[in-house]
Write an enzyme that holds these catalytic residues in place. Structure first.
Site, PDB file in Angstrom:
ATOM      1  N   ARG A   1      -0.688   5.404   1.501  1.00 49.21           N
ATOM      2  CA  ARG A   1       0.044   4.493   0.613  1.00 49.21           C
ATOM      3  C   ARG A   1      -0.290   4.779  -0.845  1.00 49.21           C
ATOM      4  O   ARG A   1       0.565   4.703  -1.713  1.00 49.21           O
ATOM      5  CB  ARG A   1      -0.307   3.044   0.949  1.00 49.21           C
TER       6      ARG A   1
ATOM      7  N   SER B   1       2.030  -4.431  -0.336  1.00 46.15           N
ATOM      8  CA  SER B   1       1.687  -3.759   0.924  1.00 46.15           C
ATOM      9  C   SER B   1       2.034  -2.273   0.874  1.00 46.15           C
ATOM     10  O   SER B   1       1.248  -1.428   1.267  1.00 46.15           O
ATOM     11  CB  SER B   1       2.443  -4.387   2.099  1.00 46.15           C
TER      12      SER B   1
ATOM     13  N   GLU C   1      16.845  -6.873   3.950  1.00 52.11           N
ATOM     14  CA  GLU C   1      16.826  -5.416   4.099  1.00 52.11           C
ATOM     15  C   GLU C   1      18.220  -4.820   4.255  1.00 52.11           C
ATOM     16  O   GLU C   1      18.479  -3.706   3.790  1.00 52.11           O
ATOM     17  CB  GLU C   1      15.962  -5.017   5.307  1.00 52.11           C
TER      18      GLU C   1
ATOM     19  N   PHE D   1      11.296  -2.951   9.794  1.00 49.76           N
ATOM     20  CA  PHE D   1      12.493  -3.602   9.234  1.00 49.76           C
ATOM     21  C   PHE D   1      13.516  -2.556   8.790  1.00 49.76           C
ATOM     22  O   PHE D   1      14.720  -2.762   8.912  1.00 49.76           O
ATOM     23  CB  PHE D   1      12.099  -4.515   8.082  1.00 49.76           C
TER      24      PHE D   1
ATOM     25  N   ARG E   1      -0.375   2.557   7.517  1.00 44.80           N
ATOM     26  CA  ARG E   1      -1.075   1.582   6.697  1.00 44.80           C
ATOM     27  C   ARG E   1      -2.494   2.024   6.360  1.00 44.80           C
ATOM     28  O   ARG E   1      -2.966   1.833   5.246  1.00 44.80           O
ATOM     29  CB  ARG E   1      -1.128   0.248   7.444  1.00 44.80           C
TER      30      ARG E   1
END
Lengths: 317, 279
Positions: free
Chosen positions: A12, A39, A60, A85, A169
């Site tokens: 990330r 996030s 979305e 999503f 993540r």
């Protein structure tokens, strides 16, 4: 050096740094957020280059269609949200308005796979590779580490067309050095071996390397072929791996249905029939738990990959 | 010829063409295109800054048909406006045709966004208007949605976000014909719609709302002027229309949503339109 001794780093962080960089250098780049910027880490764009940051709210379907509209005006929208999503909520929009018209929209599915930080099955994306790779024109990528992530972001900025990049993540060992160059449709042979080849993608690649280390201690020589590009896929490297070693294990943090394993099997079935074992999440619903417990229960640990290797060796002709 | 006479002639021609094409193809929608045609004609013959010879001009105004099943209505108007030869209309819905059953932006010049899956076109139009703002371009974006389509949640996602970016270069035209394929019909019938209150809804979302008769060219022309004069917020034109408009036996009958006219029905429809005028 063993993989467990490598420095770990977050995809990330390098994603967002690279995104900030291309936002600064490329006037066409805009970043769309579905209220997950802290996030996905695209909040660095919001704070450092606010004019390039477009908050679209928790919607979305609208966000992906807006991105399509932006792309028709000559901009290069980058949409980042959770992979779950992106792939399951907005796929109709992506198919009709981005993939089919081949628009230059970059889609970042952060938090892909099983490990989403105690969020449970609603936030896990174990189907995104399968879903995206069925779309015509769509490029599907999954980096193994933070260095490859940055290389991919810079590559995608130069590429004209829809690209889906699945990120993770958590922190992963740094496999690649700073000279690494991402090449579309090309695999990377991370480890030579003669008995079998583990073909892996994304976060499962470092676990595949660790599995090869476990196997080496048992005098089993496993090659590791990392495929960062799932579509287009490196057909030649897959066939070569089958020819050279005669047995394949595929490893992915994804459902065993429709993902990397299926893609590899499709090629081998047509060109070089070879015994394969598939490591991935079986036909099960997942749950909320910490990483180690999830990897263990859903059989994604290096030990599970090593066990699959032994199973395929037993079937090797 | 006055503007209104011109628009009337073009709309009548488009109505005839779309009926003939659906009859020829043996498939397609009729009721929705007929309710939309006066609005589409006014856009393409008076309102929008477009040039059929330069369909990709970056400065052109954009139009998105979010209710993509009215494609044949749009094709008829585009052909009338000179985007492609009129005869090509009869390739509609056939293999390799540029005139896909639902609009395909890659197939046909003049189609700005692929649509068909309802609710999506309006969001893309928001993206186009936002793209103009971000790049300080002056083109305007128009988008037609349906009332049935407005049952899609995505329409309201788009309605929610557009005012945040003060998209005064965006005009949504709601073809409010009060009939859909089967779901419900208007507000006072057996299959009546849930509480519609469309004006109140759009107002609550922060839009400039104009209500007009969608078959009155005077109304339509005035509404577009009012939209252009409206600053810092997007405009929605709620156009009261009649499904199947122009053909007496089709008007207000939901069965004509996507019914193909027989030879006799086509002849009767064309006779009615010939009485109005046009080519």
């Amino acid at each position: 050096m063993k993989i467990s001794e490598l420095k770990k780093m977050s995809m990330r962080d390098t994603f967002s740094t690279a995104l900030l960089e291309i936002s600064q250098t490329d006037s066409s780049v805009y970043v769309l957020d579905g209220d997950l910027a802290t996030s996905t880490k695209i909040d660095v764009v919001a704070t450092q280059l606010p004019e390039k940051f477009l908050q679209m709210g928790i919607a979305e379907q609208n966000m992906l269609s807006v991105a399509a509209g932006l792309a028709t005006t000559g901009l290069q929208p980058w949409v980042a949200t959770f992979a779950a999503f992106m792939s399951k909520r907005a796929i109709d929009q992506i198919q009709v308005q981005i993939a089919q018209p081949n628009l230059d929209v970059k889609m970042i599915g952060a938090y892909s796979g099983l490990l989403t930080g105690l969020t449970g099955k609603s936030h896990q994306a174990l189907e995104d590779i399968a879903i995206f790779r069925t779309l015509a024109h769509m490029t599907v990528l999954a980096p193994a580490d933070a260095v490859e992530t940055a290389a991919m972001i810079k590559w995608a900025n130069q590429y004209n067309g829809p690209v889906y990049i699945r990120l993770a993540r958590d922190n992963y060992p740094i496999i690649f050095d700073n000279q690494y160059k991402f090449e579309l449709g090309k695999g990377v042979l991370l480890r030579e071996g003669t008995d079998l080849t583990i073909i892996s993608t994304g976060t499962q690649t470092s676990r595949a390397v660790e599995a090869a280390e476990i196997l080496a201690e048992q005098n089993i020589s496993a090659a590791v072929l990392h495929l960062p590009s799932i579509k287009p896929i490196d057909k030649e490297a897959i066939i070569q791996a089958a020819v050279n070693t005669g047995a394949i294990v595929t490893a992915e943090e994804h459902s065993v249905y429709g993902g990397l394993g299926s893609a590899v099997a499709e090629i081998l079935a047509a060109s070089e029939p070879t015994p394969i074992e598939f490591v991935g999440v079986k036909d099960r619903n997942s749950e909320s738990a910490d990483n180690d417990d999830l990897l263990n229960k859903y059989e994604l640990l290096p030990t599970h990959v090593a066990e699959a290797a032994k199973r395929v060796l037993a079937r090797k002709r | 010829m006055s503007v209104i006479n011109l628009l009337q002639e073009k709309a009548t021609n488009a109505r005839k063409d779309l009926l003939k094409v659906v009859h020829h193809a043996g498939a397609g929608h009729i009721g929705g295109p007929l309710s939309a045609i006066d609005l589409l004609t006014t856009l393409y013959f008076n309102e929008m800054n477009i040039d059929p010879a330069k369909p990709k001009d970056p400065e052109r105004d954009r139009f998105v048909l979010s209710k993509g099943h009215s494609a044949i209505g749009l094709y008829a108007v585009l052909a009338e406006r000179g985007y492609f030869p009129n005869e090509e209309l009869f390739t509609f819905d056939s293999l390799n045709s540029r005139l896909q059953g639902h609009p395909d932006m890659k197939a046909l010049p003049g189609i700005e966004m692929s649509t068909g899956s309802l609710g999506q076109g309006i969001s893309a139009a928001v993206g186009m208007a936002l793209g103009a703002k971000l790049q300080n371009k002056n083109f305007r974006t128009y988008c037609m949605i349906g009332d049935g389509e407005s049952q899609e949640g995505q329409v309201w996602e788009a309605a929610f976000i557009a005012p945040k970016y003060q998209l005064d270069n965006l005009v949504i035209i709601l073809d409010y014909n009060k009939l859909q394929q089967y779901g419900w019909a208007g507000t006072d019938t057996e299959r009546s719609a849930p509480n519609e209150l469309l004006e109140e809804k759009w107002l609550a979302f922060g839009w400039h709302v104009i209500r007009i008769d969608g078959h009155s060219y005077t109304d339509i022309l005035q509404a577009f002027e009012e939209a252009k004069a409206t600053k810092q917020k997007p405009t929605v034109i709620i156009a009261d229309t009649v499904k199947g408009k122009g053909i007496s036996f089709m008007e207000g009958n939901y069965l004509w949503h996507s019914k193909v006219p027989s030879d006799e029905e086509l002849a009767n429809a064309l006779n009615e339109l010939n009485a109005v005028g046009g080519l």
